[in-house]
Design a protein around this motif. Structure first.
Motif, PDB file in Angstrom:
ATOM      1  N   UNK A  17       0.909  -1.268  -0.169  1.00  0.00           N
ATOM      2  CA  UNK A  17       0.108   0.178  -0.136  1.00  0.00           C
ATOM      3  C   UNK A  17       1.038   1.218   0.004  1.00  0.00           C
ATOM      4  N   UNK A  18       0.443   2.319  -0.779  1.00  0.00           N
ATOM      5  CA  UNK A  18       1.183   3.433  -0.668  1.00  0.00           C
ATOM      6  C   UNK A  18       0.475   4.466   0.356  1.00  0.00           C
ATOM      7  N   UNK A  19       1.197   5.052   1.137  1.00  0.00           N
ATOM      8  CA  UNK A  19       0.605   6.275   1.891  1.00  0.00           C
ATOM      9  C   UNK A  19       1.144   7.374   1.449  1.00  0.00           C
ATOM     10  N   UNK A  20       0.190   8.198   1.277  1.00  0.00           N
ATOM     11  CA  UNK A  20       0.476   9.748   0.809  1.00  0.00           C
ATOM     12  C   UNK A  20       0.204  10.487   1.669  1.00  0.00           C
ATOM     13  N   UNK A  21       1.227  11.587   2.027  1.00  0.00           N
ATOM     14  CA  UNK A  21       0.941  12.547   3.156  1.00  0.00           C
ATOM     15  C   UNK A  21       1.557  13.950   2.675  1.00  0.00           C
ATOM     16  N   UNK A  22       0.939  15.031   2.680  1.00  0.00           N
ATOM     17  CA  UNK A  22       1.581  16.435   2.426  1.00  0.00           C
ATOM     18  C   UNK A  22       2.496  16.859   3.381  1.00  0.00           C
ATOM     19  N   UNK A  23       3.328  17.692   3.137  1.00  0.00           N
ATOM     20  CA  UNK A  23       4.373  18.323   4.239  1.00  0.00           C
ATOM     21  C   UNK A  23       5.044  19.465   3.566  1.00  0.00           C
ATOM     22  N   UNK A  24       5.624  20.193   4.625  1.00  0.00           N
ATOM     23  CA  UNK A  24       6.322  21.594   3.906  1.00  0.00           C
ATOM     24  C   UNK A  24       7.399  21.780   4.617  1.00  0.00           C
ATOM     25  N   UNK A  58      14.665  31.346   3.278  1.00  0.00           N
ATOM     26  CA  UNK A  58      13.513  31.946   3.882  1.00  0.00           C
ATOM     27  C   UNK A  58      12.205  31.607   2.960  1.00  0.00           C
ATOM     28  N   UNK A  59      12.330  30.945   1.729  1.00  0.00           N
ATOM     29  CA  UNK A  59      11.250  30.325   1.035  1.00  0.00           C
ATOM     30  C   UNK A  59      10.638  28.977   1.558  1.00  0.00           C
ATOM     31  N   UNK A  60       9.471  28.775   1.278  1.00  0.00           N
ATOM     32  CA  UNK A  60       8.862  27.646   1.760  1.00  0.00           C
ATOM     33  C   UNK A  60       8.560  26.718   0.381  1.00  0.00           C
ATOM     34  N   UNK A  61       8.662  25.497   0.578  1.00  0.00           N
ATOM     35  CA  UNK A  61       8.213  24.683  -0.526  1.00  0.00           C
ATOM     36  C   UNK A  61       7.337  23.475  -0.218  1.00  0.00           C
ATOM     37  N   UNK A  62       6.480  22.982  -0.982  1.00  0.00           N
ATOM     38  CA  UNK A  62       5.647  22.009  -0.445  1.00  0.00           C
ATOM     39  C   UNK A  62       6.371  20.606  -0.824  1.00  0.00           C
ATOM     40  N   UNK A  63       5.768  19.770  -0.051  1.00  0.00           N
ATOM     41  CA  UNK A  63       6.340  18.215  -0.123  1.00  0.00           C
ATOM     42  C   UNK A  63       5.228  17.174  -0.363  1.00  0.00           C
ATOM     43  N   UNK A  64       5.385  16.174  -1.066  1.00  0.00           N
ATOM     44  CA  UNK A  64       4.563  15.043  -0.908  1.00  0.00           C
ATOM     45  C   UNK A  64       5.288  13.984  -0.522  1.00  0.00           C
ATOM     46  N   UNK A  65       5.062  13.297   0.636  1.00  0.00           N
ATOM     47  CA  UNK A  65       5.784  12.163   1.234  1.00  0.00           C
ATOM     48  C   UNK A  65       4.887  10.666   0.739  1.00  0.00           C
ATOM     49  N   UNK A  66       5.646  10.039  -0.240  1.00  0.00           N
ATOM     50  CA  UNK A  66       5.124   8.591  -0.607  1.00  0.00           C
ATOM     51  C   UNK A  66       5.854   7.444   0.047  1.00  0.00           C
ATOM     52  N   UNK A  67       5.104   6.823   1.119  1.00  0.00           N
ATOM     53  CA  UNK A  67       5.536   5.658   1.682  1.00  0.00           C
ATOM     54  C   UNK A  67       5.143   4.156   0.999  1.00  0.00           C
ATOM     55  N   UNK A  68       5.967   3.341   0.596  1.00  0.00           N
ATOM     56  CA  UNK A  68       5.622   2.008   0.451  1.00  0.00           C
ATOM     57  C   UNK A  68       5.386   1.037   1.456  1.00  0.00           C
ATOM     58  N   UNK A  69       4.158   0.785   2.096  1.00  0.00           N
ATOM     59  CA  UNK A  69       4.039  -0.102   3.127  1.00  0.00           C
ATOM     60  C   UNK A  69       4.126  -1.670   2.695  1.00  0.00           C
TER      61      UNK A  69
END
Length: 223
Positions: A115-122, A159-170
């Motif tokens: 299963x792939x777990x997707x979570x946004x982060x910054x 000082x800039x921020x970026x968006x992330x997507x974390x994709x875990x393979x469980x």
């Protein structure tokens, strides 16, 4: 709610296993070893961490559109089928390398057993996340991380921020129901394999060639 095909297959498999165990008298570790792995943890998880320099969402939902007829952003989600994975779109501002990495990661997942777990982060542009572990149980996924400076050869903007997507393979065929999630971490990392003997020009301010460096945030990615 109509049971999913995965849930029905899982129930049927459990029924067969139970019947066999009853006939043979098997019990203990041998019987437990054939049960689906619905709970677990990994200290070196398989994860990709694409970033969007615009700060907007990395992943979009190709199956739905908002009032402006644009794909909705993806939140926390358990991806349990190749069909659902095909509906996930990567934002145009994400680098070509990250776009290819995400697509390959999703395509190479065996959804019958994973299963792939997707979570946004910054995170700040000059930082990244180091993932220490991920754990899962029915309906919930949690991970632990720390953040550190990116290597000197990685360009970033102070000082800039970026968006992330974390994709875990469980390594478990979980149901797509997600009722809770969590994360914990600290900054900076207590130990690191990255050497920062020279940090001289990877961080800049638009319109200014002055070299800067920055650290201190609550999340990040690996590149």
């Amino acid at each position: 709610m109509t049971p999913t095909r995965r849930a029905l297959l899982g129930s049927a498999a459990l029924g067969v296993v139970g019947a066999l165990a009853g006939c043979s008298g098997a019990s203990g570790p041998e019987a437990e070893s054939v049960q689906p792995q619905t709970r677990g943890a990994e200290t070196d998880p398989t994860v990709v961490k694409p970033r969007n320099p615009t700060g907007e969402s990395v992943l979009l939902d190709g199956s739905e559109a908002n009032d402006e007829n644009e794909p909705n952003r993806i939140g926390r989600e358990l991806v349990t089928s190749a069909e659902r994975a095909d509906e996930l779109l990567v934002a145009e501002a994400v680098s070509d390398a990250d776009r290819e990495r995400v697509r390959s990661f999703l395509d190479e997942t065996d959804y019958d057993a994973e299963t792939v777990y997707v979570s946004p982060a910054g995170v700040r542009s000059c930082e990244r996340l180091v993932i220490h572990s991920v754990s899962w149980q029915p309906g919930r996924v949690e991970y632990e991380y720390c953040s550190e400076l990116r290597p000197p050869d990685e360009a970033c903007e102070a000082d800039a921020r970026v968006a992330l997507a974390l994709l875990f393979r469980l390594p478990a065929a979980l149901d797509d129901r997600l009722t809770g999630s969590g994360s914990s971490g600290h900054s900076p990392c207590r130990t690191t394999d990255t050497e920062y003997d020279v940090i001289d020009g990877n961080a800049t301010v638009p319109g200014n060639d002055t070299a800067l460096s920055g650290a201190d945030d609550d999340g990040g990615d690996g590149t």
